[in-house]
Design an enzyme around this catalytic site. Sequence first.
Site, mmCIF file in Angstrom:
data_model
loop_
_atom_site.group_PDB
_atom_site.id
_atom_site.type_symbol
_atom_site.label_atom_id
_atom_site.label_comp_id
_atom_site.label_asym_id
_atom_site.label_seq_id
_atom_site.Cartn_x
_atom_site.Cartn_y
_atom_site.Cartn_z
ATOM 1 N N LYS A 162 27.739 49.469 46.009
ATOM 2 C CA LYS A 162 27.389 48.351 46.904
ATOM 3 C C LYS A 162 28.611 47.446 46.994
ATOM 4 O O LYS A 162 28.795 46.536 46.190
ATOM 5 C CB LYS A 162 26.194 47.589 46.307
ATOM 6 C CG LYS A 162 25.273 46.933 47.301
ATOM 7 C CD LYS A 162 25.852 45.814 48.112
ATOM 8 C CE LYS A 162 26.293 44.585 47.389
ATOM 9 N NZ LYS A 162 27.221 43.769 48.183
ATOM 10 N N PRO A 163 29.490 47.708 47.987
ATOM 11 C CA PRO A 163 30.697 46.878 48.084
ATOM 12 C C PRO A 163 30.381 45.506 48.684
ATOM 13 O O PRO A 163 29.325 45.318 49.293
ATOM 14 C CB PRO A 163 31.587 47.685 49.038
ATOM 15 C CG PRO A 163 30.657 48.516 49.848
ATOM 16 C CD PRO A 163 29.399 48.723 49.052
ATOM 17 N N ALA A 164 31.296 44.574 48.505
ATOM 18 C CA ALA A 164 31.124 43.241 49.097
ATOM 19 C C ALA A 164 31.239 43.339 50.616
ATOM 20 O O ALA A 164 32.074 44.085 51.136
ATOM 21 C CB ALA A 164 32.180 42.293 48.541
ATOM 22 N N SER A 195 31.171 37.041 40.494
ATOM 23 C CA SER A 195 31.094 35.678 39.967
ATOM 24 C C SER A 195 30.008 35.561 38.903
ATOM 25 O O SER A 195 29.051 36.333 38.868
ATOM 26 C CB SER A 195 30.783 34.718 41.111
ATOM 27 O OG SER A 195 29.500 35.029 41.636
ATOM 28 N N GLU A 209 37.903 28.343 37.056
ATOM 29 C CA GLU A 209 38.706 29.364 37.731
ATOM 30 C C GLU A 209 38.948 28.934 39.185
ATOM 31 O O GLU A 209 37.990 28.755 39.939
ATOM 32 C CB GLU A 209 37.939 30.687 37.739
ATOM 33 C CG GLU A 209 38.665 31.793 38.485
ATOM 34 C CD GLU A 209 37.812 33.062 38.601
ATOM 35 O OE1 GLU A 209 36.625 32.964 38.966
ATOM 36 O OE2 GLU A 209 38.355 34.151 38.333
ATOM 37 N N TRP A 230 35.262 41.584 46.641
ATOM 38 C CA TRP A 230 36.164 41.914 47.749
ATOM 39 C C TRP A 230 37.630 41.826 47.376
ATOM 40 O O TRP A 230 38.485 42.234 48.155
ATOM 41 C CB TRP A 230 35.896 40.955 48.923
ATOM 42 C CG TRP A 230 35.752 39.533 48.482
ATOM 43 C CD1 TRP A 230 34.579 38.871 48.242
ATOM 44 C CD2 TRP A 230 36.793 38.597 48.150
ATOM 45 N NE1 TRP A 230 34.830 37.593 47.795
ATOM 46 C CE2 TRP A 230 36.183 37.398 47.735
ATOM 47 C CE3 TRP A 230 38.181 38.648 48.184
ATOM 48 C CZ2 TRP A 230 36.893 36.274 47.339
ATOM 49 C CZ3 TRP A 230 38.908 37.534 47.787
ATOM 50 C CH2 TRP A 230 38.268 36.363 47.370
ATOM 51 N N ASN A 231 37.952 41.280 46.201
ATOM 52 C CA ASN A 231 39.373 40.970 45.977
ATOM 53 C C ASN A 231 40.217 42.204 45.649
ATOM 54 O O ASN A 231 41.384 42.276 46.018
ATOM 55 C CB ASN A 231 39.538 39.875 44.914
ATOM 56 C CG ASN A 231 38.979 40.261 43.571
ATOM 57 O OD1 ASN A 231 38.077 41.101 43.478
ATOM 58 N ND2 ASN A 231 39.502 39.674 42.522
ATOM 59 N N GLU A 283 31.618 42.081 34.699
ATOM 60 C CA GLU A 283 33.033 41.683 34.637
ATOM 61 C C GLU A 283 33.198 40.463 35.530
ATOM 62 O O GLU A 283 33.086 40.567 36.760
ATOM 63 C CB GLU A 283 33.925 42.826 35.145
ATOM 64 C CG GLU A 283 34.005 44.019 34.216
ATOM 65 C CD GLU A 283 34.802 43.753 32.947
ATOM 66 O OE1 GLU A 283 35.531 42.735 32.885
ATOM 67 O OE2 GLU A 283 34.678 44.554 32.011
ATOM 68 N N LEU A 284 33.478 39.313 34.913
ATOM 69 C CA LEU A 284 33.416 38.061 35.676
ATOM 70 C C LEU A 284 34.789 37.402 35.767
ATOM 71 O O LEU A 284 35.804 38.045 35.552
ATOM 72 C CB LEU A 284 32.371 37.153 35.025
ATOM 73 C CG LEU A 284 31.046 37.876 34.698
ATOM 74 C CD1 LEU A 284 30.060 36.951 34.029
ATOM 75 C CD2 LEU A 284 30.449 38.519 35.933
ATOM 76 N N CYS A 319 41.076 38.090 39.089
ATOM 77 C CA CYS A 319 40.393 37.632 37.869
ATOM 78 C C CYS A 319 41.380 37.485 36.732
ATOM 79 O O CYS A 319 41.165 36.708 35.819
ATOM 80 C CB CYS A 319 39.290 38.608 37.506
ATOM 81 S SG CYS A 319 39.886 40.304 37.420
HETATM 82 P P1 NAD Z 1 30.342 37.446 44.149
HETATM 83 O O1 NAD Z 1 29.697 37.300 42.830
HETATM 84 O O2 NAD Z 1 30.033 36.478 45.213
HETATM 85 O O3 NAD Z 1 30.027 38.901 44.775
HETATM 86 C C1 NAD Z 1 30.141 40.077 44.011
HETATM 87 C C2 NAD Z 1 29.146 41.112 44.535
HETATM 88 O O4 NAD Z 1 27.815 40.637 44.382
HETATM 89 C C3 NAD Z 1 29.304 41.433 46.018
HETATM 90 O O5 NAD Z 1 29.074 42.810 46.203
HETATM 91 C C4 NAD Z 1 28.210 40.597 46.657
HETATM 92 O O6 NAD Z 1 27.781 41.140 47.887
HETATM 93 C C5 NAD Z 1 27.126 40.696 45.631
HETATM 94 N N1 NAD Z 1 26.188 39.543 45.698
HETATM 95 C C6 NAD Z 1 26.434 38.315 46.202
HETATM 96 N N2 NAD Z 1 25.349 37.530 46.062
HETATM 97 C C7 NAD Z 1 24.417 38.285 45.442
HETATM 98 C C8 NAD Z 1 23.088 38.008 44.993
HETATM 99 N N3 NAD Z 1 22.522 36.820 45.146
HETATM 100 N N4 NAD Z 1 22.424 39.010 44.382
HETATM 101 C C9 NAD Z 1 22.997 40.219 44.195
HETATM 102 N N5 NAD Z 1 24.236 40.534 44.597
HETATM 103 C C10 NAD Z 1 24.948 39.567 45.221
HETATM 104 O O7 NAD Z 1 31.898 37.502 43.812
HETATM 105 P P2 NAD Z 1 33.125 37.534 44.804
HETATM 106 O O8 NAD Z 1 33.311 36.211 45.459
HETATM 107 O O9 NAD Z 1 33.041 38.743 45.680
HETATM 108 O O10 NAD Z 1 34.320 37.816 43.758
HETATM 109 C C11 NAD Z 1 34.974 36.791 43.093
HETATM 110 C C12 NAD Z 1 34.623 36.748 41.622
HETATM 111 O O11 NAD Z 1 34.773 38.036 41.017
HETATM 112 C C13 NAD Z 1 35.566 35.837 40.856
HETATM 113 O O12 NAD Z 1 34.876 35.043 39.928
HETATM 114 C C14 NAD Z 1 36.468 36.817 40.124
HETATM 115 O O13 NAD Z 1 37.117 36.298 39.019
HETATM 116 C C15 NAD Z 1 35.524 37.907 39.797
HETATM 117 N N6 NAD Z 1 36.261 39.143 39.479
HETATM 118 C C16 NAD Z 1 36.216 39.640 38.201
HETATM 119 C C17 NAD Z 1 36.930 40.780 37.884
HETATM 120 C C18 NAD Z 1 36.895 41.387 36.497
HETATM 121 O O14 NAD Z 1 37.232 42.544 36.340
HETATM 122 N N7 NAD Z 1 36.506 40.654 35.477
HETATM 123 C C19 NAD Z 1 37.695 41.410 38.857
HETATM 124 C C20 NAD Z 1 37.729 40.864 40.136
HETATM 125 C C21 NAD Z 1 36.987 39.735 40.434
#
Ligand code: NAD
Length: 464
Positions: free
Chosen positions: A174-176, A228, A368, A150-151, A249-250, A283
């Site tokens: 599949k957006p957040a 994440s 982080e 979502w960020n 990409e984490l 990130c």
């Molecule tokens: P998240 O991992 O909670 O969610 C990401 C996506 O996964 C969402 O679409 C969510 O709906 C889905 N999801 C959640 N739980 C799931 C599950 N159990 N099974 C399958 N899909 C699931 O991450 P977040 O809180 O939305 O984003 C924050 C993280 O993203 C931070 O760690 C940040 O650093 C990272 N991030 C990385 C980059 C990059 O390019 N490296 C860019 C932006 C954010």
Amino acid sequence: MSDPVRRPLITGAGRVETAGWTPIHARADGSLIAEVAEADAGDVDRAVRAADAAWPAWAALPPPERARALTAYAALVDAHQPHLADLVHRETGKPLGEAQAEVARAAEVIHHFAAEAERMWTQQMPGATLATGSWVRPAPLGVVAAITPWNFPVALVVWKLAPALAAGCAVVVKPAIEAPLAAWALCDLAERSGLPEGLVSCLTGDGPLIGEALSTHPRVAKVAFTGSRRVAERIAGWASPRLKALSLELGGHGALVVMPDADLDVAAEVATMQGYVNSGQACYAVNRVLVPPGLRGDLLERMRARIADITLGPMTTDRGLARHHMLLDEARGHDGVVVEGGEEVAPGRLSPALVTGAGPGVRLVDEEPFTPIVAVLEVPDTAAAVAEANRPDYGLVNYLVGRDLRGALETAQQLRSGTVAINGWRVVLPYAPYAGWRGSGVGCELGRPGLEAFVHWQHLRVLA
Ligand code: NAD
């Protein structure tokens, strides 16, 4: 009161209304913006099958035609930039200026990959006759599932969508659920720009349910995920045994290495710009500033002056807000740690936090934060700065400020991260790869490698 705007699923089988709807509220004032449909496993299957039916004809188009179609899409996105930015601003709470910048940069990425579609090449090694030899061609992977956080709800969809389409793939987005509206609008524009039905779908709803259904679907060739590490490990657990291609990409834990000859105004700008951008929910944020003892006082003074002018938007999630308070409380429990700022100045809105006296063992220095926290750590020399920068298991983006460019480049090469920004903060460009090393991910996005990430190579060997 009139009914809220509803955003149905976008699938190759048309717009699909669902039994359940999730309300999406503006972060700043809690007002209802729209409701999004809640996909189930059957919807995932229908969207994937439609995508699988759509991509072969798309991939068979002559590259200039595919490029033209993507350029038309980019032009439509350009025309809707204000609308997209407004959605990002409202659903995430980020300041409008930051939302506009995100959307503008994302539009550049679509234009870039539209042009790349035409530049996809065939390599040839001539044989004994004109009709024989070796042709090595990039063949699209097929159906790509793009699972995004979502960020940066527009940028992180586009980084997957644009190169995948350029390569000849179809994409199920599949957006957040925290911020799905701008992503939905991007997919809607794809269809309205004339891209074939089914080539781009958008499935909103429950993350774990849709994420598992996509990552295990036999017709999904690749899962491109940003988010994440916790969720990445689950997705890899579903996709890897099924031998799907994967990009992850984490998170990061960016260090800013301040060299002894650094321009401290530049260092302060990088530290505060990247430390507090999007309220730290980035990130590529700067989380640790590593500074030699003699420069610490002057740098802190310059950072404080800049921090005084920063107003942050509301945090996008309540989870993030709670984590911010937890991390600062934990840090305060360590001897010698001083926290300046970091308070909740209005409901959900934080002031930037500046932490001094912290080191390894303090959680915000090791993990982080994903909240507006910058820790300034004194390090005796550049070697110690490099060792600290590389210490936590992250490797996304690091920063370095120093006047001697040769010394800066030699030190930058010792930093174990996919990106190192030197003497500035703009790190993401369409033509350069963006990759997490070590605990920050697998694979990469953007640049030529980010395009090739959506193909496999075929060698056509003509012997006679
Ligand atoms: P998240 O991992 O909670 O969610 C990401 C996506 O996964 C969402 O679409 C969510 O709906 C889905 N999801 C959640 N739980 C799931 C599950 N159990 N099974 C399958 N899909 C699931 O991450 P977040 O809180 O939305 O984003 C924050 C993280 O993203 C931070 O760690 C940040 O650093 C990272 N991030 C990385 C980059 C990059 O390019 N490296 C860019 C932006 C954010």
